[in-house]
Design an enzyme around this catalytic site. Structure first.
Site, PDB file in Angstrom:
ATOM      1  N   TYR A  78       0.837  -1.203   0.000  1.00  0.00           N
ATOM      2  CA  TYR A  78       0.000   0.000   0.000  1.00  0.00           C
ATOM      3  C   TYR A  78       0.871   1.252   0.000  1.00  0.00           C
ATOM      4  O   TYR A  78       0.584   2.231  -0.681  1.00  0.00           O
ATOM      5  CB  TYR A  78      -0.929   0.019   1.220  1.00  0.00           C
ATOM      6  N   PHE A 130      -7.528  21.506 -24.699  1.00  0.00           N
ATOM      7  CA  PHE A 130      -7.823  20.084 -24.776  1.00  0.00           C
ATOM      8  C   PHE A 130      -9.043  19.837 -23.892  1.00  0.00           C
ATOM      9  O   PHE A 130      -9.219  20.478 -22.862  1.00  0.00           O
ATOM     10  CB  PHE A 130      -6.646  19.190 -24.365  1.00  0.00           C
ATOM     11  N   THR A 131      -9.876  18.874 -24.296  1.00  0.00           N
ATOM     12  CA  THR A 131     -11.190  18.676 -23.675  1.00  0.00           C
ATOM     13  C   THR A 131     -11.121  18.543 -22.149  1.00  0.00           C
ATOM     14  O   THR A 131     -11.725  19.334 -21.422  1.00  0.00           O
ATOM     15  CB  THR A 131     -11.843  17.432 -24.289  1.00  0.00           C
ATOM     16  N   ASP A 221       1.739  20.205 -20.753  1.00  0.00           N
ATOM     17  CA  ASP A 221       1.024  18.943 -20.947  1.00  0.00           C
ATOM     18  C   ASP A 221       1.979  18.059 -21.735  1.00  0.00           C
ATOM     19  O   ASP A 221       2.142  18.195 -22.948  1.00  0.00           O
ATOM     20  CB  ASP A 221      -0.287  19.165 -21.708  1.00  0.00           C
ATOM     21  N   LYS A 264      -0.092   7.508 -23.423  1.00  0.00           N
ATOM     22  CA  LYS A 264       0.383   7.812 -24.777  1.00  0.00           C
ATOM     23  C   LYS A 264       1.886   7.509 -24.873  1.00  0.00           C
ATOM     24  O   LYS A 264       2.278   6.363 -25.043  1.00  0.00           O
ATOM     25  CB  LYS A 264       0.075   9.269 -25.128  1.00  0.00           C
ATOM     26  N   ARG A 388     -13.364  15.283 -34.077  1.00  0.00           N
ATOM     27  CA  ARG A 388     -12.685  16.350 -33.348  1.00  0.00           C
ATOM     28  C   ARG A 388     -13.132  17.657 -33.988  1.00  0.00           C
ATOM     29  O   ARG A 388     -12.445  18.254 -34.797  1.00  0.00           O
ATOM     30  CB  ARG A 388     -11.151  16.216 -33.418  1.00  0.00           C
ATOM     31  N   PHE A 455     -18.846  14.762 -26.241  1.00  0.00           N
ATOM     32  CA  PHE A 455     -18.465  13.905 -27.380  1.00  0.00           C
ATOM     33  C   PHE A 455     -18.376  12.424 -27.006  1.00  0.00           C
ATOM     34  O   PHE A 455     -18.567  11.558 -27.847  1.00  0.00           O
ATOM     35  CB  PHE A 455     -17.130  14.373 -27.985  1.00  0.00           C
TER      36      PHE A 455
END
Ligand code: PLI
Length: 463
Positions: A78, A130-131, A221, A264, A388, A455
């Site tokens: 943990y 970005f969303t 980001d 990514k 998009r 979306f």
């Protein structure tokens, strides 16, 4: 017909395949029914009904044998898992930030940094929205302001660094609202919504200079920063001979911290982190992560997931890997260019973006041309892509009106190390087929609209 002799020597993926996952093919009639049932939203299709899945490059990567071997070394304690310390060390080595807070994925980190740094009435400039990033900024009481260069909104502009910040726009905002209303600028590398376009080293340096003089922080980001580093290496003078690892670290060095979706660049299926240099922000973030994600040494992840991310960092910066990664996207994009199908130029890092506004010029934006095009491609071949455009852009948080983005795109996104060149050929041929029959295509109407990030779950019907 005989194949023509090559004009240059080919290169191939720097890996071979050890495990395979069979793909299912379906009939056209099956797909017509499946997409109707999914409300013409490719996010609502069952993956079982998809042939080649180019919805996203997020969490869809194939891990290496080295990463899978690391999964068996998961220390599922943990507190104080050894995998956390390895991840922390590799984050410091490859990204160069001081402190690490693991999160379950990128938006977990966006939530934490937004809640800590943004006050009601603040402004957050960024190189295009970005969303999920903007959603968290708005939830924290901030207003996002787009300060990307105008070229980014033009699919045909050949600018090599369409992710660049327009310094004049940034300076104008600082003058207008005052630096004390801007806790940080959110800089993405690469810029997803602009078509996977990079920011140049020269530009981020200039942003650093301007923001430093006003005491404004930069939060990167870093989701696809390795892909950005590749574009700097291949397009920016002075970086041709530098390693991808050195370029990545230099890029980060001009910023104060980063949010990261490990799904990514890091070649894994789940994970993310917040990295930061400021000790006070780190202390707050480490405290907050316990409430929303999990203890500060796992942040919602299993030990094995942290191990896979740490190992992914070692693989993502390998020159032959990144060349083949971007090379595959380029291969698909170049085919479409050769066939004169309108796509965003230059070809992006993680995806080819079809210019739906141009392809379906007879369908007005409020009848959702990109949403329609993605559905049509699915029906043609079972290839799954995503919208998009106006659906992703959502509504203005103050006026409630639909935003009308200049870019109305379909993203054909390539997972890392998953598909072969033949899959790219099949995809390109399906897009060509739909393109050649484009005049017969009609638009959609939205019949269900969720309140947040619409979306993902919106439903449509054929007009
Ligand atoms: O999906 P997350 O929560 O791990 O990461 C959110 C996120 C942040 N920044 C950027 C640039 C992204 O592309 C991103 C997620 N992208 C998704 C899911 C995509 O399909 O592009």
């Amino acid at each position: 017909m005989p194949y023509p002799k090559p004009t240059r020597r080919s290169w191939a993926e720097p890996f071979k395949i050890k495990v395979v996952e069979p793909l299912k093919t379906t009939t056209r009639q099956h797909r017509v029914e499946a997409i109707e049932e999914a409300g013409y939203n490719t996010f609502l299709l069952r993956s079982e009904d998809v042939y080649i899945d180019l919805l996203t490059d997020s969490g869809t990567n194939a891990m290496s044998d080295y990463q899978w071997a690391g999964m068996m070394l998961g220390d599922e304690a943990y507190a104080g898992s050894k995998n956390f310390y390895y991840l922390e060390a590799n984050m410091q080595k490859y990204y160069g930030y001081k402190y690490l807070v693991p999160t379950h994925q990128g938006r977990g980190a966006e939530h934490i940094i937004s809640q800590i740094m943004i006050k009601q009435g603040d402004y957050i400039p960024g190189n295009m929205y970005f969303t999920t990033t903007r959603e968290h900024q708005e939830r924290a009481g901030g207003a996002f302001v787009d300060v990307i260069i105008d070229d980014a909104h033009d699919p045909e502009s050949p600018h090599p660094f369409k992710g660049n910040v327009d310094l004049q726009k940034l300076e104008d905002l600082i003058k207008k609202v005052g630096a004390n209303k801007i806790p940080y600028i959110s800089v993405a590398a690469t810029v997803n919504m602009a078509g996977g376009q990079p920011i140049s080293m020269e530009n981020i340096k200039a942003v650093r200079k301007l923001t430093s003089s006003h005491g404004i922080k930069i939060i990167l980001d870093a989701t696809r920063a390795v892909e950005n580093a590749y574009f700097i290496k291949t397009r920016e003078k002075g970086y041709e001979r530098k390693s991808i690892a050195a370029i990545l670290k230099e890029l980060c060095s001009y910023t104060d911290g980063a949010t990261m979706s490990g799904k990514k660049d890091l070649l894994v299926n789940i994970g993310g982190f917040l990295a930061i240099n400021d000790r006070e922000i780190f202390d707050e973030a480490r405290n907050m992560v316990v409430v929303f994600e999990g203890l500060h040494t796992y942040g919602g992840l299993a030990g094995r997931d942290m191990e896979a991310m740490a190992r992914g960092m070692e693989e993502m910066t390998k020159e032959d890997y990144i060349r083949s990664r971007i090379g595959q996207v380029e291969y698909l994009g170049q085919k479409l260019i050769d066939w004169e199908i309108p796509i965003v130029r230059p070809i992006g890092g993680h995806a080819v973006f079809l210019d739906a506004k141009k392809i379906l010029e007879h369908i007005p934006q409020d009848k959702f041309p990109a949403q329609t095009l993605a559905a049509e491609i699915y029906v043609d071949s079972g290839v799954r892509t995503m919208e998009r455009g106006i659906v992703s852009a959502g509504r203005d948080s103050k006026t409630g009106e639909n935003r009308h983005p200049k870019l109305e795109l379909v993203r054909v996104t390539i997972p890392r190390r998953v598909y072969t060149q033949a899959h790219m050929d099949v995809t390109a041929e399906s897009i060509l087929e739909v393109y050649e029959n484009r005049k017969k295509i009609r638009g959609l109407k939205m019949v269900y609209e969720p309140k947040h990030l619409r979306f993902f779950q919106a439903r449509f019907e054929k007009i």
